[in-house]
Design a protein around this motif. Structure first.
Motif, PDB file in Angstrom:
ATOM      1  N   GLY A 128       0.814  -1.217   0.000  1.00  0.00           N
ATOM      2  CA  GLY A 128       0.000   0.000   0.000  1.00  0.00           C
ATOM      3  C   GLY A 128       0.842   1.259   0.000  1.00  0.00           C
TER       4      GLY A 128
ATOM      5  N   LEU B  58      -6.523   7.309  -2.450  1.00  0.00           N
ATOM      6  CA  LEU B  58      -6.700   6.366  -1.361  1.00  0.00           C
ATOM      7  C   LEU B  58      -7.157   5.005  -1.892  1.00  0.00           C
ATOM      8  N   GLN B  59      -7.998   5.011  -2.905  1.00  0.00           N
ATOM      9  CA  GLN B  59      -8.473   3.734  -3.459  1.00  0.00           C
ATOM     10  C   GLN B  59      -7.332   2.920  -4.068  1.00  0.00           C
TER      11      GLN B  59
ATOM     12  N   ILE C 110      -4.250   2.821  -2.851  1.00  0.00           N
ATOM     13  CA  ILE C 110      -3.601   2.222  -1.688  1.00  0.00           C
ATOM     14  C   ILE C 110      -4.434   1.037  -1.208  1.00  0.00           C
ATOM     15  N   SER C 111      -5.726   1.260  -1.071  1.00  0.00           N
ATOM     16  CA  SER C 111      -6.630   0.213  -0.584  1.00  0.00           C
ATOM     17  C   SER C 111      -6.635  -1.002  -1.502  1.00  0.00           C
ATOM     18  N   ARG C 112      -6.665  -0.759  -2.796  1.00  0.00           N
ATOM     19  CA  ARG C 112      -6.691  -1.855  -3.766  1.00  0.00           C
ATOM     20  C   ARG C 112      -5.410  -2.690  -3.673  1.00  0.00           C
TER      21      ARG C 112
ATOM     22  N   ILE D  26      -3.449  -3.079  -1.101  1.00  0.00           N
ATOM     23  CA  ILE D  26      -3.490  -3.844   0.152  1.00  0.00           C
ATOM     24  C   ILE D  26      -4.433  -5.039   0.001  1.00  0.00           C
ATOM     25  N   GLN D  27      -5.617  -4.786  -0.508  1.00  0.00           N
ATOM     26  CA  GLN D  27      -6.594  -5.855  -0.665  1.00  0.00           C
ATOM     27  C   GLN D  27      -6.078  -6.964  -1.581  1.00  0.00           C
TER      28      GLN D  27
END
Length: 165
Positions: free
Chosen positions: A134, A144-145, A147-149, A151-152
Protein backbone atom coordinates in the motif's frame (compact mmCIF):
# COMPACT_ATOMS: atom_id res chain seq x y z
CA UNK A 1 -9.21 19.02 1.74
CA UNK A 2 -5.59 17.93 1.59
CA UNK A 3 -3.18 19.91 3.75
CA UNK A 4 0.38 19.92 2.49
CA UNK A 5 2.92 20.03 5.31
CA UNK A 6 5.96 22.28 5.28
CA UNK A 7 9.48 20.86 5.53
CA UNK A 8 9.61 21.99 9.18
CA UNK A 9 6.34 20.21 9.97
CA UNK A 10 7.54 17.06 8.23
CA UNK A 11 10.78 17.20 10.22
CA UNK A 12 8.80 17.39 13.49
CA UNK A 13 6.73 14.36 12.45
CA UNK A 14 9.94 12.59 11.46
CA UNK A 15 11.41 13.19 14.94
CA UNK A 16 8.29 11.68 16.53
CA UNK A 17 8.57 8.79 14.07
CA UNK A 18 12.16 8.13 15.13
CA UNK A 19 11.00 7.70 18.72
CA UNK A 20 8.24 5.32 17.55
CA UNK A 21 10.87 3.28 15.73
CA UNK A 22 13.09 3.24 18.83
CA UNK A 23 10.16 2.06 20.96
CA UNK A 24 9.39 -0.75 18.53
CA UNK A 25 13.02 -1.91 18.60
CA UNK A 26 13.00 -1.90 22.40
CA UNK A 27 9.72 -3.81 22.47
CA UNK A 28 11.33 -6.56 20.36
CA UNK A 29 13.65 -7.18 23.32
CA UNK A 30 11.01 -6.74 26.05
CA UNK A 31 8.18 -8.85 24.68
CA UNK A 32 8.50 -12.43 25.86
CA UNK A 33 6.48 -14.91 27.89
CA UNK A 34 5.82 -13.76 31.45
CA UNK A 35 5.64 -10.00 31.01
CA UNK A 36 2.40 -8.09 31.43
CA UNK A 37 0.91 -5.68 28.96
CA UNK A 38 1.38 -3.05 31.69
CA UNK A 39 5.16 -3.68 31.39
CA UNK A 40 4.84 -2.70 27.73
CA UNK A 41 3.01 0.49 28.72
CA UNK A 42 5.69 1.41 31.26
CA UNK A 43 8.47 1.05 28.68
CA UNK A 44 6.62 3.16 26.11
CA UNK A 45 5.92 5.93 28.61
CA UNK A 46 9.54 5.92 29.83
CA UNK A 47 11.05 6.23 26.34
CA UNK A 48 8.60 8.92 25.24
CA UNK A 49 9.35 11.02 28.35
CA UNK A 50 13.12 10.54 27.97
CA UNK A 51 12.84 12.18 24.54
CA UNK A 52 10.74 15.12 25.76
CA UNK A 53 7.70 13.97 23.83
CA UNK A 54 4.11 13.08 24.69
CA UNK A 55 2.35 9.71 24.47
CA UNK A 56 -0.81 11.12 22.88
CA UNK A 57 -2.92 8.03 23.52
CA UNK A 58 -2.82 8.70 27.25
CA UNK A 59 -5.79 10.79 28.21
CA UNK A 60 -7.34 10.79 24.73
CA UNK A 61 -11.08 10.33 25.32
CA UNK A 62 -10.16 9.08 28.80
CA UNK A 63 -7.78 6.35 27.62
CA UNK A 64 -5.59 5.46 30.64
CA UNK A 65 -2.35 4.27 29.01
CA UNK A 66 0.52 5.34 26.74
CA UNK A 67 0.04 2.45 24.31
CA UNK A 68 -2.81 0.20 23.21
CA UNK A 69 -2.04 -3.50 23.63
CA UNK A 70 -4.22 -6.12 22.00
CA UNK A 71 -3.45 -9.79 22.57
CA UNK A 72 -4.49 -12.52 20.13
CA UNK A 73 -8.15 -12.11 19.16
CA UNK A 74 -8.66 -8.86 21.07
CA UNK A 75 -9.89 -6.00 18.95
CA UNK A 76 -7.61 -2.97 18.60
CA UNK A 77 -7.08 -0.48 21.42
CA UNK A 78 -6.80 -2.95 24.29
CA UNK A 79 -5.92 -1.42 27.66
CA UNK A 80 -2.65 -2.58 29.26
CA UNK A 81 -3.05 -4.45 32.55
CA UNK A 82 -0.83 -5.97 35.22
CA UNK A 83 -3.10 -9.03 35.09
CA UNK A 84 -2.71 -9.61 31.33
CA UNK A 85 0.41 -11.78 31.22
CA UNK A 86 1.79 -12.77 27.83
CA UNK A 87 2.20 -16.48 27.16
CA UNK A 88 4.29 -18.48 24.72
CA UNK A 89 2.53 -18.46 21.34
CA UNK A 90 0.55 -15.24 21.88
CA UNK A 91 0.68 -12.36 19.46
CA UNK A 92 0.40 -8.81 20.77
CA UNK A 93 -0.24 -5.63 18.80
CA UNK A 94 1.17 -2.40 20.21
CA UNK A 95 -0.42 0.78 18.87
CA UNK A 96 1.10 4.10 19.89
CA UNK A 97 1.06 7.79 19.07
CA UNK A 98 4.09 9.95 19.82
CA UNK A 99 3.62 13.71 19.77
CA UNK A 100 6.42 16.22 19.33
CA UNK A 101 5.72 19.97 19.35
CA UNK A 102 2.15 19.38 18.19
CA UNK A 103 3.01 16.88 15.42
CA UNK A 104 2.44 13.17 15.68
CA UNK A 105 3.65 9.80 14.54
CA UNK A 106 1.03 7.05 14.82
CA UNK A 107 2.07 3.44 14.32
CA UNK A 108 1.28 -0.13 15.29
CA UNK A 109 3.34 -3.29 15.24
CA UNK A 110 2.46 -6.88 16.05
CA UNK A 111 4.92 -9.15 17.86
CA UNK A 112 5.05 -12.86 18.39
CA UNK A 113 5.58 -13.94 21.99
CA UNK A 114 8.19 -16.65 22.06
CA UNK A 115 7.56 -19.40 19.50
CA UNK A 116 4.33 -18.75 17.59
CA UNK A 117 2.27 -20.90 15.25
CA UNK A 118 2.74 -20.89 11.49
CA UNK A 119 -0.74 -19.43 11.21
CA UNK A 120 0.12 -16.49 13.47
CA UNK A 121 3.39 -15.90 11.62
CA UNK A 122 1.52 -15.99 8.30
CA UNK A 123 -0.92 -13.37 9.63
CA UNK A 124 1.91 -11.06 10.74
CA UNK A 125 3.87 -11.50 7.50
CA UNK A 126 0.81 -10.93 5.32
CA UNK A 127 -0.16 -7.76 7.16
CA UNK A 128 3.39 -6.41 6.93
CA UNK A 129 3.70 -7.15 3.22
CA UNK A 130 0.26 -5.67 2.52
CA UNK A 131 1.24 -2.50 4.38
CA UNK A 132 4.37 -2.04 2.28
CA UNK A 133 2.44 -2.78 -0.90
CA UNK A 134 0.00 0.00 0.00
CA UNK A 135 2.81 2.42 0.83
CA UNK A 136 4.00 2.18 -2.77
CA UNK A 137 0.87 4.14 -3.71
CA UNK A 138 0.98 6.68 -0.88
CA UNK A 139 2.40 9.47 -2.99
CA UNK A 140 1.40 12.23 -5.32
CA UNK A 141 -0.72 11.14 -8.26
CA UNK A 142 -2.43 8.25 -6.49
CA UNK A 143 -5.68 8.10 -4.55
CA UNK A 144 -6.70 6.37 -1.36
CA UNK A 145 -8.47 3.73 -3.46
CA UNK A 146 -5.13 2.86 -5.10
CA UNK A 147 -3.60 2.22 -1.69
CA UNK A 148 -6.63 0.21 -0.58
CA UNK A 149 -6.69 -1.85 -3.77
CA UNK A 150 -3.00 -2.72 -3.45
CA UNK A 151 -3.49 -3.84 0.15
CA UNK A 152 -6.59 -5.86 -0.66
CA UNK A 153 -4.97 -7.58 -3.63
CA UNK A 154 -1.96 -8.59 -1.54
CA UNK A 155 -4.10 -9.90 1.31
CA UNK A 156 -6.45 -11.80 -0.99
CA UNK A 157 -3.52 -13.43 -2.74
CA UNK A 158 -2.05 -14.58 0.58
CA UNK A 159 -5.34 -15.77 2.07
CA UNK A 160 -5.69 -18.18 -0.86
CA UNK A 161 -2.51 -19.86 0.33
CA UNK A 162 -3.12 -22.55 2.93
CA UNK A 163 -0.20 -22.49 5.38
CA UNK A 164 -1.68 -25.35 7.40
CA UNK A 165 -1.40 -27.84 4.51
Amino acid sequence: MIVVKSEKEIDLMREAGKVCALIFRELEELIKPGISTKDIDKLVEKIVKEHGMIASEKGYCGYPASVCTSVNEEVVHGIPSRRRILKEGDIVSCDLVVEYKGYMADACRTYGVGKISEEHQHLIDTAKEAFFEGIKYAKEGYRLQDISRAIQNKVERYTRLDVRA
